[in-house]
Design an enzyme around this catalytic site. Structure first.
Site, PDB file in Angstrom:
ATOM      1  N   LYS A  70       2.985  45.165  96.892  1.00 24.88           N
ATOM      2  CA  LYS A  70       1.522  45.069  97.004  1.00 24.88           C
ATOM      3  C   LYS A  70       1.091  44.275  98.246  1.00 24.88           C
ATOM      4  CE  LYS A  70       0.838  45.545  91.987  1.00 24.88           C
ATOM      5  NZ  LYS A  70       0.175  44.990  90.766  1.00 24.88           N
ATOM      6  N   TYR A  82      -5.311  53.449  89.957  1.00 27.00           N
ATOM      7  CA  TYR A  82      -5.451  52.556  88.792  1.00 27.00           C
ATOM      8  C   TYR A  82      -6.577  52.999  87.856  1.00 27.00           C
ATOM      9  CZ  TYR A  82      -1.980  49.102  90.328  1.00 27.00           C
ATOM     10  OH  TYR A  82      -0.807  48.454  90.658  1.00 27.00           O
ATOM     11  N   ASN A 130       0.210  40.091  92.065  1.00 27.01           N
ATOM     12  CA  ASN A 130       1.535  39.910  91.470  1.00 27.01           C
ATOM     13  C   ASN A 130       2.663  40.681  92.171  1.00 27.01           C
ATOM     14  OD1 ASN A 130       0.826  42.399  90.565  1.00 27.01           O
ATOM     15  ND2 ASN A 130       0.822  41.895  88.393  1.00 27.01           N
ATOM     16  N   HIS A 165       4.367  46.613  91.886  1.00 32.68           N
ATOM     17  CA  HIS A 165       4.011  47.520  90.792  1.00 32.68           C
ATOM     18  C   HIS A 165       5.280  48.191  90.296  1.00 32.68           C
ATOM     19  CE1 HIS A 165       2.269  50.897  88.597  1.00 32.68           C
ATOM     20  NE2 HIS A 165       3.102  51.678  89.275  1.00 32.68           N
ATOM     21  N   GLU A 221       3.007  59.137  89.666  1.00 33.07           N
ATOM     22  CA  GLU A 221       2.772  58.154  90.740  1.00 33.07           C
ATOM     23  C   GLU A 221       3.603  58.479  91.990  1.00 33.07           C
ATOM     24  OE1 GLU A 221       1.710  54.615  87.526  1.00 33.07           O
ATOM     25  OE2 GLU A 221       3.556  54.465  88.692  1.00 33.07           O
TER      26      GLU A 221
HETATM   27  P1  ATP Z   1       1.476  47.263  87.461  1.00 31.27           P
HETATM   28  O1  ATP Z   1       0.849  48.457  86.779  1.00 31.27           O
HETATM   29  O2  ATP Z   1       0.814  46.923  88.783  1.00 31.27           O
HETATM   30  O3  ATP Z   1       2.963  47.390  87.573  1.00 31.27           O
HETATM   31  P2  ATP Z   1       1.517  45.866  84.977  1.00 31.27           P
HETATM   32  O4  ATP Z   1       1.923  47.177  84.400  1.00 31.27           O
HETATM   33  O5  ATP Z   1       2.426  44.707  84.773  1.00 31.27           O
HETATM   34  O6  ATP Z   1       1.241  45.996  86.535  1.00 31.27           O
HETATM   35  P3  ATP Z   1      -1.161  46.421  84.092  1.00 31.27           P
HETATM   36  O7  ATP Z   1      -1.660  46.001  82.770  1.00 31.27           O
HETATM   37  O8  ATP Z   1      -0.804  47.855  84.311  1.00 31.27           O
HETATM   38  O9  ATP Z   1       0.077  45.457  84.454  1.00 31.27           O
HETATM   39  O10 ATP Z   1      -2.241  45.963  85.171  1.00 31.27           O
HETATM   40  C1  ATP Z   1      -2.263  46.556  86.464  1.00 31.27           C
HETATM   41  C2  ATP Z   1      -2.564  45.494  87.481  1.00 31.27           C
HETATM   42  O11 ATP Z   1      -3.884  45.015  87.306  1.00 31.27           O
HETATM   43  C3  ATP Z   1      -1.693  44.227  87.390  1.00 31.27           C
HETATM   44  O12 ATP Z   1      -0.442  44.345  87.978  1.00 31.27           O
HETATM   45  C4  ATP Z   1      -2.558  43.233  88.118  1.00 31.27           C
HETATM   46  O13 ATP Z   1      -2.463  43.404  89.538  1.00 31.27           O
HETATM   47  C5  ATP Z   1      -3.960  43.638  87.649  1.00 31.27           C
HETATM   48  N1  ATP Z   1      -4.349  42.874  86.461  1.00 31.27           N
HETATM   49  C6  ATP Z   1      -3.894  43.049  85.202  1.00 31.27           C
HETATM   50  N2  ATP Z   1      -4.450  42.166  84.345  1.00 31.27           N
HETATM   51  C7  ATP Z   1      -5.279  41.411  85.109  1.00 31.27           C
HETATM   52  C8  ATP Z   1      -6.167  40.324  84.833  1.00 31.27           C
HETATM   53  N3  ATP Z   1      -6.304  39.844  83.594  1.00 31.27           N
HETATM   54  N4  ATP Z   1      -6.851  39.794  85.869  1.00 31.27           N
HETATM   55  C9  ATP Z   1      -6.736  40.281  87.120  1.00 31.27           C
HETATM   56  N5  ATP Z   1      -5.929  41.312  87.450  1.00 31.27           N
HETATM   57  C10 ATP Z   1      -5.211  41.865  86.460  1.00 31.27           C
HETATM   58 MG    MG Z   2       0.899  48.984  84.762  1.00 31.40          MG
END
Ligand code: ATP
Ligand code: MG
Length: 138
Positions: free
Chosen positions: A10, A50, A113, A116, A127
């Site tokens: 990211k 997303y 974070n 992805h 994706e």
């Molecule tokens: P990713 O899909 O990016 O691998 P993930 O599957 O661990 O991450 P998801 O629940 O799919 O988590 O959320 C997608 C992304 O949205 C997260 O990686 C983060 O960047 C953002 N995100 C998720 N929860 C929060 C939150 N509470 N506040 C801010 N950003 C968030």
């Molecule tokens: Mg996710």
């Protein structure tokens, strides 16, 4: 059975110069890179990627974060790829990520974070196809 997952390094991790370190962890964990490119998402493309989170309160923040700078997108191949890669990246919130995971080492916050990882074989294929044509998937 060998299968595939999709990842993005990211914008936060790109900005901090972590791309090489993250790719080394991915290689050392036994994943084979079968497609890779550095690119930047428009807000429209980030919003599309997303889309499942459209109703979440953090969606706007997520879209502007994911489009603010370059990312590295890649398709990774390994037995049990989706599950093993989720283990390698660690919990969404780096404060809860296990020691030795990519997010523990490189992520700043739940929003920013570092990486992805796809959450299912089906989404991994969707994706991967979002970023790469068939000719770019080896
Ligand atoms: P990713 O899909 O990016 O691998 P993930 O599957 O661990 O991450 P998801 O629940 O799919 O988590 O959320 C997608 C992304 O949205 C997260 O990686 C983060 O960047 C953002 N995100 C998720 N929860 C929060 C939150 N509470 N506040 C801010 N950003 C968030
Ligand atoms: Mg996710």
């Amino acid at each position: 059975m060998t299968n595939r997952t999709f990842t993005m390094i990211k914008p936060d991790a790109t900005e901090k110069g972590y791309t090489g370190g993250i790719l080394k962890m991915i290689n050392d964990a036994g994943f084979r890179i079968v497609a890779m490119k550095m690119t930047q998402l428009s807000t429209e493309k980030a919003g599309q990627f997303y889309e499942v989170h459209k109703e979440r309160p953090f969606y706007g923040e997520l879209v502007s974060f994911m489009s603010r700078g370059p990312i590295t997108a890649a398709i990774l191949e390994k037995e049990n790829a989706v599950e093993d890669f989720r283990k390698l990246i660690g919990a969404t919130n780096p404060a809860q990520a296990e020691a030795g995971t990519i997010r523990k080492l490189y992520a700043a916050s739940i929003g920013e974070n570092a990486v992805h990882g796809s959450d299912s074989d089906e989404n991994a294929a969707i994706e991967g196809d979002f970023f790469f044509s068939r000719l770019e998937q080896f």
